[in-house]
Every structure is written in C-alpha cells, then in structure tokens.
Design an enzyme around this catalytic site. Structure first.
Site, PDB file in Angstrom:
ATOM      1  CG  HIS A 298      -0.360   0.300   2.511  1.00 17.69           C
ATOM      2  ND1 HIS A 298      -0.042  -0.686   3.421  1.00 17.69           N
ATOM      3  CD2 HIS A 298       0.000   1.469   3.091  1.00 17.69           C
ATOM      4  CE1 HIS A 298       0.474  -0.127   4.504  1.00 17.69           C
ATOM      5  NE2 HIS A 298       0.512   1.175   4.328  1.00 17.69           N
ATOM      6  CG  ASP A 343      -0.087  -4.040   2.679  1.00 21.69           C
ATOM      7  OD1 ASP A 343       0.480  -3.597   1.666  1.00 21.69           O
ATOM      8  OD2 ASP A 343      -0.454  -3.323   3.638  1.00 21.69           O
ATOM      9  CB  SER A 436       2.719   2.355   6.301  1.00 23.50           C
ATOM     10  OG  SER A 436       1.378   2.242   6.645  1.00 23.50           O
TER      11      SER A 436
END
Length: 481
Positions: A298, A343, A436
């Site tokens: 992402h 992911d 992230s």
C-alpha cells in the site's frame, strides 16, 4: 491510502515507593577492576548519580524518564538532592542534568539481607540528546559462563578510594550459583535475586560502580550490588538479577505495560530504511539485501517509481543519510486496497548500498504464534490525533495475538487472512501513521510488515501486519529479477 501505523511505546517501570528511613549500609558496596577505558558513545545508557554535589553511584537509563540503579544507593537519601548526569563519560563534565521527582525502591530491600537491591528513579522531565539512549530490561537466563559487559566509574583497585574520572568497562562471566553460594557462605546469604560474576582475582566491580549495569545483547541484565573486596582472589562480585526482578509481582504489574515507544539509535537497527516520495517521508522499509528493500504494497502501489528515494544509515528524518533511487517495484498480483491481502512489496535499488549503520537482515524463519514478542521499529506519529511523523527512530515490543482473537476483534472492520497477523497491546502499544511498511523483528530477522489497523492503539484493536513467513516465496523470487 492511510494505513494505520505505529504508536510505538515504551516501558514504564514502577516499584512500590518505600519511605526513606534507613541510612546507608556501614560497609562499602561493591564497586571496574582491570577494565579498559571506553567512550560514552558506546554506552549511551550510562548515568552518573550525584548526591549533594558529589558522585555517588552509577545507573542505567531504561526509558526517557527512568533510571535503574541499586536500592542501597538511594535508600535513606533525600531524592530531591539527587542529580542524574547523562551523555557524558567523564566525571569532570556535567553533561545533561536532570533532577529526580521520585525514588522508587523495592519494598523488601534492607541493608542486612540485600535482597532485591534495585531502585528506579523517575526524572523530573524526559531526557534525550547526543549519547543518551535507553536500553531494554533483560529477559535472558543468566547461565554460568554467560559473558556480560560491566560499566562504571568505580575505583581501579581495592586499595584506592579515588573513583575513575573516565568510564571504564570489562567483560565478566557469570559464575555458577553453587560456587557463588559456597564462596559467600560465611559472609552473606545469596538469594534468588542475586548472581555472581567476575574473574576471581581479576576483573570485577569496585567502590563507585554501585548501581551500574551489566549488559548483554544491549539489555541490562544485572545491577552492581555488593562484594567482599574488589577483584578478590576468592570472592566474585554479587549483582542483582534483572530477570529475577522482572518476575517479582511488584514489578511485573508495570513492566508489561508499554505506554510509549522509546527512541533508539540507527546502529541498533541498521536494516531500517526511510522511503521518501516527491520529497516527503512516506513509509518505512527493511533492507533485505544490498540491493532490495522490503516494504508494504500500500506504500508503493499506484505511485510513480522514479519519484521514490530510499534513505539509509540515518535514524532521523532531518538527515538524508545514504540515498538510492528505485529501479523496479514488485507488488503481489493479488494485493488490492480493499482486501489488503498480501500487503508486501520489494523495491530494487538502482545500485547496491553499504556503509556505516547500513546492514541487510534475513527473512523470518519461525512460525508466528500467539505470545511471541516482536520488536517494532518506525518513524510513525506517537498518537492517533497527530499527523506528524516522529523525527527520530522509535521502537517498542509487541506481542502476537492468537489468530481467532485477531479475527474476532476485526470481524466488523476487515477480514483477516492467512497472510496477516495481529500484534500489540490495545490501548497501549500499536503502530501509527508513518510506520507503514516498517518491520517487526524477531531474533534479528524481519517477521512482519506494518500493514493496517483501526486507529492507533485503540482499545480492542491491535495492529495488523503482513506475515513475512507466508510471503517468502514471493520475496525470494523478486531477488533474482
């Protein structure tokens, strides 16, 4: 897209506060004999404790506002007269100074038995800066022969009362408990909270080292407590066992509570990568070879490859470090923003990277099971209400959740697939915005990738991470493309 990331958190260690009524022990406490001079940059956790203007004891910084030391150093003192000096390796230089707001001493300590000779000092305000960095508490079993690093400003010989002006260190092996007990049978009863270490007639602690640490694998495992002489030909030094103290009910109630991630140095995490996009920090990443970075899908999907830059060898966002362009981006075909399945992404660098504080790390080779404690790293914001990334690299310990618990927590939010796992302490430890793509580390291998969550450290919602073990085939294929 907004992935939920890490609000890294840290240990706050609290003991029961004992009223100050007793005086110091009459006999001198143990204190580095036959050690070598070292630099504070190699031991940024070291603290000098001064009392009424004179050097008193050593200590260990275990959070940005807590110092671990020996109970015998502080019991009977007026805590307002204690000063903690940090970031300096010499007694002649003041360094950064903090007053003490609380002195917390184990309830059962007394000068006769010396049992649980441990105390925590709470600083009047948080501390950070050059050569100032906390260390974690030890969870290693202190077996005979284990080699620990002793640090202190104590005298260099038993015949001297003059403390060392410079910080010194020595390697001291743990001595078998039965041998230790036999040596001290006519001197002092040794309890479970104590262990012996040193080279009999050689290396050991001496006057002035009291309260200082024994370090193993960048964790504090022992506290200088007492001895019978210094570097004695018969008596080794005796130390408070930090793992034993952690198991004590008084301590365990709070050592398991992580309330804030702590600052760490890039040399302790040389695999960490900052991923920037169009001149702004975007995500974290992990160096898995000299030419490849592991991150979250992402973070990179839908973005222009030639606008990315990877920064290495720096723990702060203000310093660019070593910079590389990205030549290729690999994302699993099945990944999409709705399901968040698999992911993960691998970035191939335009050319190999190496240098100071730059080192690849291996892929996870263990099964991710409930209770496994992983270490999280990142530059994410420290609370959900903030959109600002942390300027400095931070770290926290995050335990893994059982899969069924994870699925139940997220049943109304997101389907949890086999490529995901949950970790953290809801309401306390979690990833947050800016973390992230960063790693969860176990045994010096990357086992998780920060993926998403429902807010940051919200009650009931742990962080969700990509399981690297489940992604090994994809990752390994990209390394040869």
């Amino acid at each position: 897209m907004s992935a939920t990331h890490l609000k890294a958190t840290l240990y706050a260690l609290i003991f029961v506060w004992l009223s100050h009524s007793a005086a110091f022990a009459d006999e001198p406490s143990l204190k580095v004999v036959n050690g070598v001079q070292t630099n504070i940059s190699k031991a940024p956790f070291m603290v000098q404790l001064w009392y009424e203007g004179s050097f008193m004891c050593g200590g260990t910084l275990i959070s940005n506002n807590h110092v671990l030391t020996a109970a015998h150093c502080v019991k009977g003192t007026v805590h307002r007269k204690i000063r903690a000096h940090l970031g300096t390796g010499t007694l002649a230089r003041v360094g950064t100074v903090r007053a003490i707001s609380k002195a917390l001493v184990s309830q059962i300590y007394n000068d006769d038995t010396k049992r649980k000779d441990v105390a925590v000092l709470k600083l009047a305000r948080a501390v950070n800066g050059t050569n100032i960095e906390p260390v974690d508490l030890c969870s290693t079993q202190l077996t005979a022969g284990l080699r620990l690093h002793l640090y202190g400003w104590g005298t260099k010989s038993e015949s001297s009362s003059q403390t060392s002006n410079v910080l010194r260190t020595a390697v001291v092996p743990v001595i078998r408990k039965t041998v230790c007990q036999k040596r001290y049978q006519n001197v002092q009863t040794l309890t479970r909270s104590m262990f012996c270490a040193g080279t009999v007639g050689g290396k050991g602690s001496c006057y002035g080292d009291s309260g200082g640490p024994l370090i193993y694998n960048n964790t504090v495992c022992g506290i200088v407590s007492f001895g019978n002489g210094c570097g004695s030909s018969y008596y080794p030094g005796v130390y408070t066992s930090v793992p034993a103290v952690r198991r004590n009910r008084t301590v365990s109630k709070v050592t398991d509570k992580v309330v804030n991630g702590r600052q760490t140095n890039i040399r302790h995490a040389p695999f960490m990568v900052q991923i920037w996009y169009k001149g702004s920090f975007l995500c974290g990443g992990t160096l898995i070879s000299s030419t490849h970075v592991l991150t979250a899908a992402h973070c990179v999907k839908g973005r222009t490859r030639n606008k990315f830059r990877a920064h290495f060898g720096t723990g702060t966002l203000l310093r660019s470090g070593t910079v590389r362009r990205i030549s290729r981006v690999f994302v699993p075909n099945v990944y999409n923003e709705k399901t968040k399945r698999k992911d993960a992404a691998v970035l191939k660098l335009s050319r190999a990277v190496n240098g100071t504080n730059i080192e690849p790390i291996g892929l996870c080779n263990v099964r991710i099971r409930a209770g496994l404690k992983l270490r999280l790293y990142g530059w994410g914001s420290r609370r959900e209400s903030s959109s600002h990334s942390s300027n400095v690299l931070r770290t926290a310990i995050t335990p893994v959740f059982a899969p069924k618990v994870c699925r139940r927590r997220y049943r109304r939010v997101q389907k949890i697939t086999k490529s995901m796992f949950c970790a953290g302490i809801p309401g306390k430890t979690d990833s947050c915005y800016g973390d992230s793509g960063g790693p969860l580390i176990y045994n010096n291998r990357v086992c998780g990738i920060v993926s998403f969550g429902n807010g940051c450290a919200r009650d009931g919602y742990p962080g969700v991470y990509t399981n690297v073990t489940m992604m090994r085939n994809f990752i390994n294929r990209t390394l040869y493309l």
